[in-house]
Enzyme design. Structure first.
Site, PDB file in Angstrom:
ATOM      1  N   PRO A  21       0.788  -1.241   0.000  1.00 35.09           N
ATOM      2  CA  PRO A  21       0.000   0.000   0.000  1.00 35.09           C
ATOM      3  C   PRO A  21       0.818   1.288   0.000  1.00 35.09           C
ATOM      4  O   PRO A  21       0.952   1.979   1.015  1.00 35.09           O
ATOM      5  CB  PRO A  21      -0.837  -0.128   1.271  1.00 35.09           C
ATOM      6  N   CYS A  22       1.322   1.638  -1.163  1.00 35.50           N
ATOM      7  CA  CYS A  22       2.132   2.852  -1.302  1.00 35.50           C
ATOM      8  C   CYS A  22       1.316   4.118  -1.068  1.00 35.50           C
ATOM      9  O   CYS A  22       1.886   5.169  -0.764  1.00 35.50           O
ATOM     10  CB  CYS A  22       2.821   2.880  -2.659  1.00 35.50           C
ATOM     11  N   HIS A  23      -0.018   4.023  -1.147  1.00 33.64           N
ATOM     12  CA  HIS A  23      -0.856   5.193  -0.888  1.00 33.64           C
ATOM     13  C   HIS A  23      -0.799   5.630   0.573  1.00 33.64           C
ATOM     14  O   HIS A  23      -1.177   6.744   0.894  1.00 33.64           O
ATOM     15  CB  HIS A  23      -2.309   4.917  -1.308  1.00 33.64           C
TER      16      HIS A  23
END
Length: 184
Positions: free
Chosen positions: A138-140
């Site tokens: 989850p780079c967000h």
């Protein structure tokens, strides 16, 4: 091996061959050039010259649960291709708890300790920007040091939507730009 998934954020492309190798949003930066011929149409679903079909199986099930507001466990192998440094960053992304955030600098500290070397936030940002399995890694959830939204290859509007969705502050299954979508 490639399949498509219709999400509240638009079409997603999945590359799964017994392990998840890629999960990309339509129009994101670093979308693989070898699958640019793939497209989706509302009337016919996903279409391509060679075997691109609507997603089924464990990744689609995971996405269904995720977009339903759950925090599903990843029960399939995740094996994107990348350098050892990128692999370390993508692994660290998977350790960021659901509905929480960290900063590029904090992530650099974590990765630096794992690799036993100094790592800059800029280098982390480069690896995060090349993340081929977004949502699952989850780079967000990574923010600028001042806590603002920055650097999401799927677009900052989608990043804001994903964070709102995970915190339960979004508005249902509407996507970015739809009426009722929370903005930050």
């Amino acid at each position: 091996m490639y399949s498509g998934y219709d999400s509240p954020l638009g079409s997603l492309t999945i590359y799964f061959d017994g392990a998840l190798r890629g999960l990309w949003m339509e129009g994101q930066a670093n979308f693989p050039a070898d699958i640019t011929q793939i497209h989706a149409t509302p009337a016919t679903g996903f279409v391509a010259a060679t075997g691109f079909v609507a997603a089924t199986g464990p990744v689609a099930d995971w996405l269904d649960a995720y977009f339903a507001g759950e925090n599903p466990a990843v029960t399939f192998e995740v094996a994107p291709e990348g350098t050892p440094f990128q692999q370390a960053v993508w692994s660290a992304l998977r350790d960021i708890p659901y509905a929480t955030t960290t900063t590029y600098a904090a992530l650099a500290s974590v990765v630096g300790k794992r690799l036993n070397r100094t790592t800059s936030a800029r280098a982390i940002g480069g690896a995060v920007g090349r993340n081929p399995v977004m949502l699952v890694a989850p780079c967000h959830r990574v923010l600028a040091s001042d806590g603002t939204l920055a650097g999401f290859s799927g677009g900052l509007e989608r990043k804001a939507w994903l964070l709102d969705h995970e915190r339960g502050t979004g508005h249902g299954r509407s996507g970015p730009g739809d009426p009722g979508t929370a903005a930050t």
